[in-house]
Design a protein around this motif. Sequence first.
Motif, PDB file in Angstrom:
ATOM      1  N   ALA A 185       0.816  -1.218   0.000  1.00 32.91           N
ATOM      2  CA  ALA A 185       0.000   0.000   0.000  1.00 32.91           C
ATOM      3  C   ALA A 185       0.848   1.265   0.000  1.00 32.91           C
ATOM      4  O   ALA A 185       0.729   2.122   0.882  1.00 32.91           O
ATOM      5  CB  ALA A 185      -0.935  -0.018   1.217  1.00 32.91           C
ATOM      6  N   PRO A 186       1.715   1.434  -1.017  1.00 34.07           N
ATOM      7  CA  PRO A 186       2.527   2.659  -1.069  1.00 34.07           C
ATOM      8  C   PRO A 186       1.660   3.885  -1.402  1.00 34.07           C
ATOM      9  O   PRO A 186       0.567   3.755  -1.956  1.00 34.07           O
ATOM     10  CB  PRO A 186       3.526   2.374  -2.182  1.00 34.07           C
ATOM     11  N   MET A 187       2.173   5.041  -1.067  1.00 33.98           N
ATOM     12  CA  MET A 187       1.483   6.287  -1.397  1.00 33.98           C
ATOM     13  C   MET A 187       1.506   6.497  -2.909  1.00 33.98           C
ATOM     14  O   MET A 187       2.495   6.186  -3.578  1.00 33.98           O
ATOM     15  CB  MET A 187       2.146   7.478  -0.705  1.00 33.98           C
TER      16      MET A 187
ATOM     17  N   VAL B  44      -1.910   3.309  -3.364  1.00 33.52           N
ATOM     18  CA  VAL B  44      -2.106   2.343  -4.440  1.00 33.52           C
ATOM     19  C   VAL B  44      -1.984   0.981  -3.762  1.00 33.52           C
ATOM     20  O   VAL B  44      -0.893   0.548  -3.406  1.00 33.52           O
ATOM     21  CB  VAL B  44      -1.054   2.505  -5.553  1.00 33.52           C
ATOM     22  N   ILE B  45      -3.121   0.334  -3.571  1.00 37.08           N
ATOM     23  CA  ILE B  45      -3.173  -0.870  -2.747  1.00 37.08           C
ATOM     24  C   ILE B  45      -3.283  -2.110  -3.632  1.00 37.08           C
ATOM     25  O   ILE B  45      -4.208  -2.221  -4.440  1.00 37.08           O
ATOM     26  CB  ILE B  45      -4.355  -0.779  -1.762  1.00 37.08           C
ATOM     27  N   THR B  46      -2.331  -3.018  -3.475  1.00 31.70           N
ATOM     28  CA  THR B  46      -2.376  -4.299  -4.170  1.00 31.70           C
ATOM     29  C   THR B  46      -3.104  -5.287  -3.266  1.00 31.70           C
ATOM     30  O   THR B  46      -2.782  -5.414  -2.083  1.00 31.70           O
ATOM     31  CB  THR B  46      -0.964  -4.806  -4.504  1.00 31.70           C
ATOM     32  N   LEU B  47      -4.094  -5.964  -3.860  1.00 34.77           N
ATOM     33  CA  LEU B  47      -4.957  -6.870  -3.108  1.00 34.77           C
ATOM     34  C   LEU B  47      -4.838  -8.293  -3.633  1.00 34.77           C
ATOM     35  O   LEU B  47      -4.824  -8.512  -4.843  1.00 34.77           O
ATOM     36  CB  LEU B  47      -6.417  -6.426  -3.253  1.00 34.77           C
TER      37      LEU B  47
ATOM     38  N   VAL C 102      -0.966  -3.582   5.466  1.00 32.19           N
ATOM     39  CA  VAL C 102      -0.484  -4.835   4.880  1.00 32.19           C
ATOM     40  C   VAL C 102      -0.842  -6.010   5.789  1.00 32.19           C
ATOM     41  O   VAL C 102      -0.637  -5.963   7.000  1.00 32.19           O
ATOM     42  CB  VAL C 102       1.031  -4.785   4.613  1.00 32.19           C
ATOM     43  N   GLY C 103      -1.419  -7.034   5.178  1.00 32.34           N
ATOM     44  CA  GLY C 103      -1.823  -8.232   5.914  1.00 32.34           C
ATOM     45  C   GLY C 103      -3.254  -8.189   6.407  1.00 32.34           C
ATOM     46  O   GLY C 103      -3.775  -9.199   6.875  1.00 32.34           O
ATOM     47  N   THR C 104      -3.906  -7.045   6.286  1.00 26.60           N
ATOM     48  CA  THR C 104      -5.284  -6.895   6.741  1.00 26.60           C
ATOM     49  C   THR C 104      -6.241  -7.476   5.712  1.00 26.60           C
ATOM     50  O   THR C 104      -6.054  -7.307   4.508  1.00 26.60           O
ATOM     51  CB  THR C 104      -5.603  -5.395   6.953  1.00 26.60           C
TER      52      THR C 104
END
Length: 124
Positions: A31-33, A43-46, A69-71
């Motif tokens: 989840a980098p800015m 920008v969240i990778t799922l 991260v990990g949630t």
Amino acid sequence: MASHKDQALKPQITFGKFQNVDLRVARVVSAPMAEGTTSPCRVITLDVGHLGTRTSVGQYALISEEDLVGTNVIVCVNLSPREMGAYTSEALILGAPNPDSPHDQNQAIPLTVSQAASCGDPIF
């Protein structure tokens, strides 16, 4: 910007219309800015299990990447892609207003699911 508490109830929909919304469990991988967006975003990778990976761009900037991260979060996976600056958001992470959000932004807190749930599981 109007308070979220002042927003009127939206029109009622049928159960059939609601069934068209595909909500799934996804785990935050990174989840980098984001750079160059109107409001601070991540920008969240799922990881959506058997559905693969999806990218979500959202106003979760007040939450550290380490906390995200990990949630396990709830995502809508069948919205059309949305351009957000130089990024394309392929999934929408459901969230609630972050009480610490600046008035000119819509920073959010993601809705989370137990770690016992598996990535890709449907939400019903």
